[in-house]
Design a protein around this motif. Structure first.
Motif, PDB file in Angstrom:
ATOM      1  N   ASP A   1      42.962  33.605  39.881  1.00  0.00           N
ATOM      2  CA  ASP A   1      42.741  32.227  40.300  1.00  0.00           C
ATOM      3  C   ASP A   1      41.300  31.783  40.056  1.00  0.00           C
ATOM      4  N   GLY A   2      40.582  32.575  39.287  1.00  0.00           N
ATOM      5  CA  GLY A   2      39.227  32.200  38.905  1.00  0.00           C
ATOM      6  C   GLY A   2      38.288  32.007  40.090  1.00  0.00           C
ATOM      7  N   ARG A   3      38.467  32.797  41.138  1.00  0.00           N
ATOM      8  CA  ARG A   3      37.699  32.533  42.358  1.00  0.00           C
ATOM      9  C   ARG A   3      36.256  33.032  42.281  1.00  0.00           C
ATOM     10  N   PHE A   4      35.952  33.965  41.405  1.00  0.00           N
ATOM     11  CA  PHE A   4      34.571  34.469  41.287  1.00  0.00           C
ATOM     12  C   PHE A   4      33.923  33.934  40.014  1.00  0.00           C
ATOM     13  N   TYR A   5      32.760  33.315  40.200  1.00  0.00           N
ATOM     14  CA  TYR A   5      32.078  32.702  39.053  1.00  0.00           C
ATOM     15  C   TYR A   5      31.154  33.663  38.322  1.00  0.00           C
ATOM     16  N   THR A   6      30.744  34.737  39.007  1.00  0.00           N
ATOM     17  CA  THR A   6      29.797  35.663  38.376  1.00  0.00           C
ATOM     18  C   THR A   6      30.273  37.104  38.532  1.00  0.00           C
ATOM     19  N   LEU A   7      29.727  37.976  37.696  1.00  0.00           N
ATOM     20  CA  LEU A   7      30.077  39.395  37.811  1.00  0.00           C
ATOM     21  C   LEU A   7      29.507  40.024  39.082  1.00  0.00           C
ATOM     22  N   PRO A   8      28.276  39.656  39.526  1.00  0.00           N
ATOM     23  CA  PRO A   8      27.836  40.190  40.823  1.00  0.00           C
ATOM     24  C   PRO A   8      28.807  39.828  41.949  1.00  0.00           C
ATOM     25  N   ALA A   9      29.412  38.636  41.896  1.00  0.00           N
ATOM     26  CA  ALA A   9      30.401  38.270  42.923  1.00  0.00           C
ATOM     27  C   ALA A   9      31.610  39.198  42.849  1.00  0.00           C
TER      28      ALA A   9
ATOM     29  N   ARG B   1      30.603  42.449  44.377  1.00  0.00           N
ATOM     30  CA  ARG B   1      30.556  42.327  45.840  1.00  0.00           C
ATOM     31  C   ARG B   1      31.964  42.445  46.418  1.00  0.00           C
ATOM     32  N   HIS B   2      32.938  41.862  45.705  1.00  0.00           N
ATOM     33  CA  HIS B   2      34.327  41.999  46.163  1.00  0.00           C
ATOM     34  C   HIS B   2      34.710  43.472  46.253  1.00  0.00           C
ATOM     35  N   TYR B   3      34.472  44.203  45.180  1.00  0.00           N
ATOM     36  CA  TYR B   3      34.924  45.603  45.145  1.00  0.00           C
ATOM     37  C   TYR B   3      34.137  46.496  46.109  1.00  0.00           C
ATOM     38  N   THR B   4      32.884  46.129  46.389  1.00  0.00           N
ATOM     39  CA  THR B   4      32.090  46.998  47.269  1.00  0.00           C
ATOM     40  C   THR B   4      32.252  46.635  48.739  1.00  0.00           C
ATOM     41  N   SER B   5      32.533  45.373  49.056  1.00  0.00           N
ATOM     42  CA  SER B   5      32.537  45.049  50.487  1.00  0.00           C
ATOM     43  C   SER B   5      33.586  44.041  50.936  1.00  0.00           C
ATOM     44  N   GLU B   6      34.405  43.512  50.019  1.00  0.00           N
ATOM     45  CA  GLU B   6      35.322  42.442  50.458  1.00  0.00           C
ATOM     46  C   GLU B   6      36.795  42.763  50.216  1.00  0.00           C
ATOM     47  N   VAL B   7      37.111  43.972  49.761  1.00  0.00           N
ATOM     48  CA  VAL B   7      38.512  44.308  49.484  1.00  0.00           C
ATOM     49  C   VAL B   7      39.313  44.252  50.780  1.00  0.00           C
TER      50      VAL B   7
ATOM     51  N   ARG C   1      48.584  45.297  39.626  1.00  0.00           N
ATOM     52  CA  ARG C   1      48.027  45.903  40.840  1.00  0.00           C
ATOM     53  C   ARG C   1      47.485  44.840  41.769  1.00  0.00           C
ATOM     54  N   ASN C   2      47.470  45.186  43.055  1.00  0.00           N
ATOM     55  CA  ASN C   2      46.845  44.335  44.064  1.00  0.00           C
ATOM     56  C   ASN C   2      45.440  44.889  44.287  1.00  0.00           C
ATOM     57  N   ASN C   3      44.434  44.103  43.905  1.00  0.00           N
ATOM     58  CA  ASN C   3      43.052  44.584  44.047  1.00  0.00           C
ATOM     59  C   ASN C   3      42.387  44.060  45.320  1.00  0.00           C
ATOM     60  N   GLY C   4      43.206  43.653  46.287  1.00  0.00           N
ATOM     61  CA  GLY C   4      42.648  43.343  47.606  1.00  0.00           C
ATOM     62  C   GLY C   4      41.988  41.988  47.710  1.00  0.00           C
ATOM     63  N   LEU C   5      42.380  41.040  46.850  1.00  0.00           N
ATOM     64  CA  LEU C   5      41.796  39.700  46.941  1.00  0.00           C
ATOM     65  C   LEU C   5      42.278  38.958  48.180  1.00  0.00           C
ATOM     66  N   GLY C   6      43.428  39.360  48.685  1.00  0.00           N
ATOM     67  CA  GLY C   6      44.009  38.608  49.797  1.00  0.00           C
ATOM     68  C   GLY C   6      44.724  37.392  49.246  1.00  0.00           C
ATOM     69  N   ALA C   7      45.649  36.843  50.021  1.00  0.00           N
ATOM     70  CA  ALA C   7      46.424  35.698  49.553  1.00  0.00           C
ATOM     71  C   ALA C   7      45.516  34.485  49.433  1.00  0.00           C
ATOM     72  N   GLY C   8      45.669  33.754  48.342  1.00  0.00           N
ATOM     73  CA  GLY C   8      44.912  32.519  48.174  1.00  0.00           C
ATOM     74  C   GLY C   8      45.574  31.378  48.922  1.00  0.00           C
ATOM     75  N   PRO C   9      44.988  30.173  48.857  1.00  0.00           N
ATOM     76  CA  PRO C   9      45.548  29.033  49.589  1.00  0.00           C
ATOM     77  C   PRO C   9      46.977  28.693  49.172  1.00  0.00           C
TER      78      PRO C   9
ATOM     79  N   ASP D   1      57.490  45.338  46.869  1.00  0.00           N
ATOM     80  CA  ASP D   1      56.350  46.203  46.560  1.00  0.00           C
ATOM     81  C   ASP D   1      55.397  45.571  45.534  1.00  0.00           C
ATOM     82  N   ASP D   2      55.849  44.510  44.880  1.00  0.00           N
ATOM     83  CA  ASP D   2      55.015  43.869  43.858  1.00  0.00           C
ATOM     84  C   ASP D   2      54.256  42.651  44.388  1.00  0.00           C
ATOM     85  N   GLN D   3      54.327  42.415  45.676  1.00  0.00           N
ATOM     86  CA  GLN D   3      53.666  41.225  46.214  1.00  0.00           C
ATOM     87  C   GLN D   3      52.159  41.286  45.984  1.00  0.00           C
ATOM     88  N   TYR D   4      51.618  40.175  45.538  1.00  0.00           N
ATOM     89  CA  TYR D   4      50.169  39.983  45.309  1.00  0.00           C
ATOM     90  C   TYR D   4      49.616  40.902  44.217  1.00  0.00           C
TER      91      TYR D   4
END
Lengths: 272, 346
Positions: free
Chosen positions: B278-286, B289-295, B234-242, B256-259
């Motif tokens: 890609d290991g972009r979040f170091y903590t569970l609060p981060a 925060r992704h799921y609540t406001s950064e998708v 699934r694409n969980n809305g992380l957006g494309a990385g670098p 349809d399988d992109q990202y």
């Protein structure tokens, strides 16, 4: 009276067995009898010249000059049809071969078929999906999925065999970080395991009548001499340019290369 | 006594002897067991029954640096037991010569239930999995041929292969089967959550109970119990990385399988930071925060993360605390300390 009944039963049994025989007759016949060796020679060429690794210089239809440093492909699922139209399929466990330009012995694919006169040969260029997904213990010899990055014929990151691998140098290819102008065509794709994707498995069928049928007999070794013209990889249904496509691996474009390589083979002659 | 009676008695004695012998074996090594409440494993155990000898050989291979080109990197190097067999503290792992990979090393746990391996599902059989890191230039950068040759020349491997498989032959298939036997045994099912579900006299705290309800509401459709993943991509809305890693698309070539990436398990999160492919979040609060406001809205964003016209889902600060409390109940301390899975003392 009793004996009459007995006779009726006997007759019925005989009739039934006849019916059974007839049923068998409906099935497509396969040639029977003692088996002998059929050799299929894969002679790699480039147009009107013999292929020479590294030293030979060739030009494709796009006008690009190139040399070949590596050429390998899988030949599998071999079938032959005799003059009566009977088809014989080589048993699966003895029907996978890796032809390599660097290894002369590998260019003679030897299978055992019943004695007879064969007018059609067919094989798969690649590895079928059943074998591609079989338990690892059933994948030995050339199918051992242990190939490395060099001459290996297996993708570790996307489980599957590379069916056809051709690499070489061409001034038309952009320079890689080491300064070499290499092109790399690694073609595979068996259709996907859990989701459908590329299927580049190609069955090649060759009519042997014009060049000479294969007369397979014990004590002799019929050799079907095929030419595999690597120029056809570039100059097929579609003209492929090295400059535009220096690297073709697991991508949609690979189907174009696979369509072209179905025209790779032609039957030159048969030595009986 | 008649001949028949003698035969019967002999038969009974032999039968009892056979029973006691097999019971002894069971007591020593239990092999693979399907935990209560877990589904049937996806791995075809019938093709590779787990034996004590095979498991021990697999464990030795798992910790064997000869699997890498210069004999420096073992599987255990990027898959540390203390981190639930992932590479704690590394967004992407560094392999041989400190070369960096492009993805976060996934934890090795409950692999017996995985229907596909890797973040993109490119490997469909656990028996084929080790070939990928061994031959990857940024991981172990070795060829399988060399690995097999090294093992053939290194005692006690020929003897260990003999014990596990009946002869000293060291082949790709045998090496992979041994590694699989070790890896399928890495079962994590001893968390507090498991004890609560099995009614073993443990209960959730109020906060954990509230958090469980929140999990059921917002997370469980993808992170399904009891494995806490539905094995889907699934694409969980992380957006494309670098590096524009398109995930599952690389394997299927289906737009349809992109990202899309494999839904990871929520078990053992305390040990497996950082998070995401890609290991972009170091903590569970981060992560929350992704799921609540950064998708990020993207064409292949999972529909479950775009409901009622907005992306993600909202959680109050209290709800986030409760959810985090529940997630802590999925940590399996016994798993990360199980001496059966540790490297043997040399």
């Amino acid at each position: 009276m009793h004996s009459f009944k007995h006779t009726i039963y006997s007759a019925l049994v005989v009739l039934l067995s006849f019916a059974a025989c007839k049923k068998d007759d409906v099935k497509p016949e396969t040639p029977a009898g003692a088996k002998a060796v059929l050799s299929i020679q894969f002679d790699n060429i480039a147009g009107d010249r013999n292929l020479q690794l590294n030293t030979g210089a060739y030009t494709n239809a796009a006008g690009e000059s190139f040399s070949i440093s590596l050429l390998q492909y899988f030949v599998s699922n071999i079938k032959v049809t005799n003059n009566s139209g009977q088809e014989f399929t080589v048993p699966a466990d003895s029907s996978y071969f890796l032809v390599s330009e660097a290894n002369v012995a590998s260019q003679f694919v030897k299978v055992k078929v019943p004695e007879g006169d064969y007018q059609t040969l067919s094989f798969v260029l690649g590895v079928d999906s059943l074998r591609s997904t079989m338990d690892i213990s059933r994948r030995t010899g050339v199918l051992d999925p242990s190939g490395g990055m060099g001459d290996g014929m297996y993708w570790g990151w996307n489980s599957g065999y590379i069916f056809f691998k051709m690499e070489g140098e061409s001034a038309a290819a952009p320079a890689d970080p080491s300064g070499q102008h290499k092109f790399r065509y690694h073609i595979g794709g068996f259709g996907g395991y859990s989701a459908p994707t590329l299927n580049n498995i190609k069955r090649i069928t060759i009519d042997l009548r014009a060049g000479g049928i294969a007369k397979v007999r014990q004590g002799r070794e019929a050799n079907v001499h095929l030419m595999a013209d690597i120029l056809k990889v570039f100059n097929g249904t579609r003209t492929i340019s090295i400059a535009a496509n220096p690297t073709v691996m697991f991508s949609d474009f690979s189907t174009q290369v696979a369509n072209n390589y179905t025209q790779l083979f032609h039957h030159d002659h048969t030595e009986n | 006594m008649s001949k028949l009676q003698w035969m019967m008695i002999t038969g009974i004695v032999l039968f009892l002897f056979a029973c006691s012998k097999s019971e002894q074996l069971v007591a020593i090594f239990q092999g693979f067991r399907q935990p209560a409440g877990f589904p049937a494993p996806a791995y075809k155990l019938a093709n590779n029954p787990v034996t004590k000898e095979g498991f021990e050989l697999g464990r030795k291979l798992f910790y064997e640096p000869r699997l890498s080109r210069n004999n420096t990197i073992s599987c255990g190097f990027c898959h540390l037991q203390a981190s639930a067999f992932t590479h704690h503290g590394h967004d992407v792992s560094h392999g041989i010569d400190d070369r960096l990979g492009s993805r976060n090393s996934p934890p090795i746990m409950n692999l017996a239930w995985n229907t596909a391996l890797m973040w993109d599902g490119g490997v469909f059989d656990l028996d084929l999995q080790p070939i990928a890191p061994i031959t990857n230039p940024v991981e172990m950068d070795e060829t399988m041929e060399n690995v097999l040759q090294k093992l053939r020349n290194t005692p006690p491997y020929p003897a260990l292969f003999q014990r596990a498989f009946g002869s000293t032959d060291i082949t790709t298939a045998r090496m992979m089967k041994a590694l699989s036997q070790f890896m399928v045994m890495l079962v994590s099912d001893q968390s507090k959550y498991d004890s609560v579900m099995r009614k073993q006299g443990v209960t959730f705290t109020d906060a954990e109970q509230q958090g469980y309800a929140i999990y059921r509401r917002h997370c469980s459709s993808c992170h399904q119990e009891p494995l806490f993943t539905d094995q889907s991509f699934r694409n969980n809305g992380l957006g494309a990385g670098p590096n524009n890693d398109r995930g599952r698309y690389n394997v299927t070539l289906n737009p349809d399988d992109q990202y899309k990436f494999k839904v990871p398990s929520l078990r053992n999160l305390a040990y497996t930071a950082p998070y995401m492919h890609d290991g972009r979040f170091y903590t569970l609060p981060a992560v929350l925060r992704h799921y609540t406001s950064e998708v990020q809205d993207m064409p292949t964003l999972d529909p479950l993360l775009k409901q009622g016209g907005h992306t993600g889902f909202s959680l109050t600060a209290t709800e986030q605390e409760q959810l985090l409390a529940f997630l802590q109940t999925l940590n399996d301390k016994k798993f990360v300390n199980d001496t059966r899975f540790a490297e043997e003392a040399p």
